[in-house]
Design a protein around this motif. Structure first.
Motif, PDB file in Angstrom:
ATOM      1  N   SER A 397       0.809  -1.230   0.000  1.00 48.85           N
ATOM      2  CA  SER A 397       0.000   0.000   0.000  1.00 48.85           C
ATOM      3  C   SER A 397       0.840   1.276   0.000  1.00 48.85           C
ATOM      4  CB  SER A 397      -0.908  -0.006   1.232  1.00 48.85           C
ATOM      5  OG  SER A 397      -0.077  -0.138   2.377  1.00 48.85           O
ATOM      6  N   THR A 398       2.042   1.240   0.611  1.00 53.14           N
ATOM      7  CA  THR A 398       2.824   2.477   0.731  1.00 53.14           C
ATOM      8  C   THR A 398       3.051   3.175  -0.612  1.00 53.14           C
ATOM      9  OG1 THR A 398       3.927   1.553   2.658  1.00 53.14           O
ATOM     10  CG2 THR A 398       4.961   3.479   1.653  1.00 53.14           C
ATOM     11  N   ASP A 426       8.933  -7.549  -6.818  1.00 52.93           N
ATOM     12  CA  ASP A 426       8.295  -8.764  -6.316  1.00 52.93           C
ATOM     13  C   ASP A 426       6.823  -8.764  -6.711  1.00 52.93           C
ATOM     14  OD1 ASP A 426       7.531  -6.753  -4.475  1.00 52.93           O
ATOM     15  OD2 ASP A 426       7.043  -8.262  -3.000  1.00 52.93           O
ATOM     16  N   ARG A 428       2.929 -11.169  -6.059  1.00 49.91           N
ATOM     17  CA  ARG A 428       2.237 -12.302  -5.439  1.00 49.91           C
ATOM     18  C   ARG A 428       1.984 -13.320  -6.531  1.00 49.91           C
ATOM     19  NH1 ARG A 428      -0.366  -8.129  -2.410  1.00 49.91           N
ATOM     20  NH2 ARG A 428       1.258  -7.209  -1.125  1.00 49.91           N
ATOM     21  N   ASN A 438       0.378  -6.867  -7.457  1.00 46.33           N
ATOM     22  CA  ASN A 438       1.137  -5.607  -7.444  1.00 46.33           C
ATOM     23  C   ASN A 438       1.102  -4.956  -8.831  1.00 46.33           C
ATOM     24  OD1 ASN A 438       1.849  -5.933  -4.776  1.00 46.33           O
ATOM     25  ND2 ASN A 438       3.822  -6.940  -5.243  1.00 46.33           N
ATOM     26  N   HIS A 504      10.454  -7.798   6.477  1.00 53.17           N
ATOM     27  CA  HIS A 504      10.703  -8.294   5.108  1.00 53.17           C
ATOM     28  C   HIS A 504      10.757  -7.123   4.143  1.00 53.17           C
ATOM     29  CE1 HIS A 504       6.287  -8.012   4.186  1.00 53.17           C
ATOM     30  NE2 HIS A 504       6.763  -7.791   2.977  1.00 53.17           N
ATOM     31  N   ALA A 506      10.780  -6.500  -0.393  1.00 57.66           N
ATOM     32  CA  ALA A 506      10.376  -7.221  -1.604  1.00 57.66           C
ATOM     33  C   ALA A 506       9.569  -8.408  -1.084  1.00 57.66           C
ATOM     34  CB  ALA A 506      11.578  -7.626  -2.437  1.00 57.66           C
ATOM     35  N   LYS A 558       5.268   0.187  12.129  1.00 58.31           N
ATOM     36  CA  LYS A 558       6.595  -0.271  11.694  1.00 58.31           C
ATOM     37  C   LYS A 558       7.721   0.304  12.554  1.00 58.31           C
ATOM     38  CE  LYS A 558       4.895  -1.232   7.141  1.00 58.31           C
ATOM     39  NZ  LYS A 558       4.951  -0.959   5.696  1.00 58.31           N
TER      40      LYS A 558
HETATM   41  C1  6PG Z   1       4.544  -6.641  -1.481  1.00 60.40           C
HETATM   42  C2  6PG Z   1       5.620  -5.628  -1.350  1.00 60.40           C
HETATM   43  C3  6PG Z   1       6.199  -5.740   0.028  1.00 60.40           C
HETATM   44  C4  6PG Z   1       5.841  -4.449   0.691  1.00 60.40           C
HETATM   45  C5  6PG Z   1       5.831  -4.600   2.162  1.00 60.40           C
HETATM   46  C6  6PG Z   1       5.275  -3.351   2.825  1.00 60.40           C
HETATM   47  O1  6PG Z   1       4.413  -7.290  -2.511  1.00 60.40           O
HETATM   48  O2  6PG Z   1       3.797  -6.737  -0.499  1.00 60.40           O
HETATM   49  O3  6PG Z   1       6.509  -5.557  -2.340  1.00 60.40           O
HETATM   50  O4  6PG Z   1       7.540  -5.992   0.112  1.00 60.40           O
HETATM   51  O5  6PG Z   1       6.757  -3.448   0.296  1.00 60.40           O
HETATM   52  O6  6PG Z   1       5.035  -5.710   2.477  1.00 60.40           O
HETATM   53  O7  6PG Z   1       3.926  -3.258   2.419  1.00 60.40           O
HETATM   54  P1  6PG Z   1       3.047  -1.966   2.811  1.00 60.40           P
HETATM   55  O8  6PG Z   1       3.626  -0.884   2.009  1.00 60.40           O
HETATM   56  O9  6PG Z   1       1.682  -2.339   2.391  1.00 60.40           O
HETATM   57  O10 6PG Z   1       3.228  -1.799   4.281  1.00 60.40           O
END
Ligand code: 6PG
Length: 598
Positions: A397-398, A426, A428, A438, A504, A506, A558
């Motif tokens: 989401s960021t 990365d 899903r 993504n 984590h 990516a 975070k």
């Molecule tokens: C993904 C992202 C992952 C993401 C983090 C933070 O596919 O989910 O690439 O690495 O950057 O999970 O996610 P938020 O930005 O939603 O906190």
């Protein structure tokens, strides 16, 4: 006088000022007998230890071949800054002559609390016999700021450690590396752990001596070291190989696996902890184009067995008793340059400085603005310099706010988008139509509004192909786009990352297999047990090879994790984002909003 070892001790602790007098009296007690008692102290051996028993057990073997004044400094926390000393004279039957004469050494045990260490260091200094070679044996956690090192660092003989005893191998290697590069620490450094490894080094070297094996030395693809609780020994061997073979070790890929750049390409280095009952180094397997050479230690015959080359053979290993290793070191003169070079190389594997430029901004919107300005600046520069800008997007989401800004009126006309090529760091394991995708999110918020040509969108066939095949295909697409040979790494102009509240980045999740992907892998299908899913992800090697890495972290949830990442111990398996570190001279910015930075 009996042939046994004889000991005279003052019986109760005394003051430092009385030591010399007390020693003189102890000698006179011994000299009354008719046998010859030789008061021989050829060197000063200072042992700093937190366990007197271990020190005395180790030191008890030394005077036989190196009659010395042994000064043991130890800690008793209850003593505060008080300080006691206990002198002893120990005579052992000399060997090689008739057993009736004895060679005697002196032992002084000094005990103090932590608050008394500086005084104790000066007390030790006052007890050193002038003109004798002085060695300092460090049998405790290595601490560069210790007063004893400060006071005694001009030792002519040298500082001796046993890095096998370091509780934190990486921290210990870094401390030894800093010792070598600190100008005022001038005395030579010796490591009993290195003495233990010499048998392995000789065994490995001997495997490549035959003419038909020698050329394989320059075609090494992998080195795997099996050990038990001896990561540091393995890292020293990697350092030794890199130094002898001219490999370029990657910085800070600490953990279980690293890579080196040799003339023939990438060399994968891995440490494997085994379930051996005895700590130590057990096997070194060297994979080359032609054969796999294996040097393994046998506890049956105490030898190193070498197989795999044109001749199988056996080498005796160095004696493992600490006293024999210490004796070897005390018998040499001058520094062990092979060790020092191996140590310097190994230090690169232990580097953990989070090399990020950390930026804190007011809130998530300002964070998106910061990221958008950085994106535009880098895009303009790359397009001007190379005619294109290659960017790998993150998901979650960021980045949504960033994508909306870039596609919005403020930034959309700032970049010549026809020269921007989009990839994903990365994804899903879902089709592009899935809400989790993504790629779907990026197309909706960024690529479609900017009318990015399909030829500039390099997607992952997630959901269409089985994850492993999608990863392999994506890796092939990367090689084709960047014109890479097998083993080479792409250099993205810009890699955007996020961080999960588990640390984590990516899709490299804590304790997942993807953290130890082979050094020449570009894209992996990473099983994520904690999510019961498979993710597709760049490896650290690809991310770290980028010219610019920007990680965006926003939100209070975070804060604890980012604090642990930046201020806590280096535990890349727990917080994978700690392994983000440019490996090819790139820049790494970690941008936080105030909530995350709290
Ligand atoms: C993904 C992202 C992952 C993401 C983090 C933070 O596919 O989910 O690439 O690495 O950057 O999970 O996610 P938020 O930005 O939603 O906190």
């Amino acid at each position: 006088m009996t042939d046994a070892t004889m000991t005279r001790t003052a019986g109760q602790p005394t003051k430092i000022a009385n030591i010399e007098k007390e020693l003189g009296e102890l000698w006179s007690q011994l000299a009354t007998d008719d046998d010859t008692v030789t008061r021989a102290t050829t060197l000063n051996l200072v042992i700093y230890t937190e366990s007197v028993e271990r020190a005395m057990q180790l030191a008890s073997q030394v005077p036989a071949s190196h009659p010395c004044r042994l000064i043991v400094l130890t800690i008793d926390p209850q003593m505060g800054d008080t300080l006691t000393a206990e002198p002893t004279v120990v005579c052992r039957p000399s060997f090689g002559r008739e057993a009736r004469s004895h060679v005697c050494g002196e032992q002084i045990v000094i005990t103090t609390g932590r608050e008394g260490l500086t005084r104790a260091a000066y007390a030790v200094q006052s007890l050193l016999i002038a003109d004798n070679l002085t060695y300092l044996l460090w049998m405790a956690e290595f601490d560069l700021d210790h007063p004893l090192l400060e006071v005694l660092n001009e030792l002519s003989g040298g500082l001796i450690v046993d890095s096998a005893q370091f509780a934190d191998p990486e921290a210990g290697l870094r401390a030894l590396g800093r010792y070598l590069t600190t100008p005022h620490f001038t005395s030579d450094l010796f490591d009993m752990n290195w003495e233990r490894l010499k048998g392995f080094c000789l065994g490995v070297a001997s495997a490549f001596e035959p003419v038909e094996d020698r050329s394989s030395l320059w075609k090494i693809r992998s080195v795997e070291i099996a050990h038990r609780d001896q990561r540091l020994a393995g890292m020293l061997i990697f350092g030794w190989l890199a130094d002898r073979l001219g490999w370029k070790l990657t910085h800070g890929e600490a953990g279980q696996a690293w890579t080196a750049q040799s003339k023939a390409g990438i060399v994968n280095l891995s440490l494997v902890d085994t379930d051996h009952t005895i700590p130590g180094l057990w096997k070194i397997s060297i994979g080359t184009d032609a054969a796999t050479y294996v040097a393994s230690f046998s506890e049956v015959d105490g030898c190193i067995h070498i197989e795999g080359g044109s001749i199988a053979h056996t080498k005796t290993a160095a004696p493992m008793q600490s006293s024999a290793l210490l004796d070897t070191i005390l018998s040499v003169t001058g520094p062990d340059r092979v060790y020092l070079h191996a140590l310097q190389s190994a230090g690169l594997l232990a580097e953990e400085t989070i090399s990020a430029e950390v930026v804190v901004v007011e809130n998530a919107d300002v964070l998106a603005g910061f990221a958008a300005r950085k994106f535009v600046t880098l895009a303009k520069a790359a397009i001007r310099a190379n005619g294109r800008f290659t960017v790998a997007l993150s998901g979650g989401s960021t980045p949504k706010a960033l994508f909306a800004l870039l596609a919005g009126p403020r930034f959309r006309n700032e970049v010549d988008w026809a020269h921007v090529h989009f990839f994903w760091g990365d994804e899903r394991d879902v089709p592009l139509t899935d809400e989790q995708s993504n790629q779907k999110m990026a197309r909706e918020t960024l690529l479609t509004p900017l009318a990015i040509p399909e030829a500039n969108i390099h997607g992952i066939a997630a959901g269409d192909l089985p994850a492993r095949d999608a990863a392999a295909k994506y890796a092939d697409d990367l090689r084709a786009f960047f014109g890479l040979a097998m083993g080479d790494l792409p250099t993205f102009d810009f890699v955007l990352l996020g961080m999960g509240d588990d640390g984590h980045t990516a899709s490299l999740f804590p304790h997942s297999a993807g953290l130890n992907a082979p050094g020449d892998a570009l894209v992996i299908a990473n099983e994520v047990p904690q999510l019961q899913t498979t993710r597709l992800s760049f490896t650290f090697a690809v991310i770290n090879h980028a010219a610019h890495i920007l990680a965006l972290v926003a939100g209070a949830k975070k804060a604890d994790t980012i604090h642990a990442v930046l201020r806590g111990p280096y535990q890349p398996d727990v917080h994978p984002i700690q392994r983000i570190k440019p490996s090819a001279g790139g820049m790494y910015t970690l941008a936080l909003d105030r909530e995350a930075a709290a």
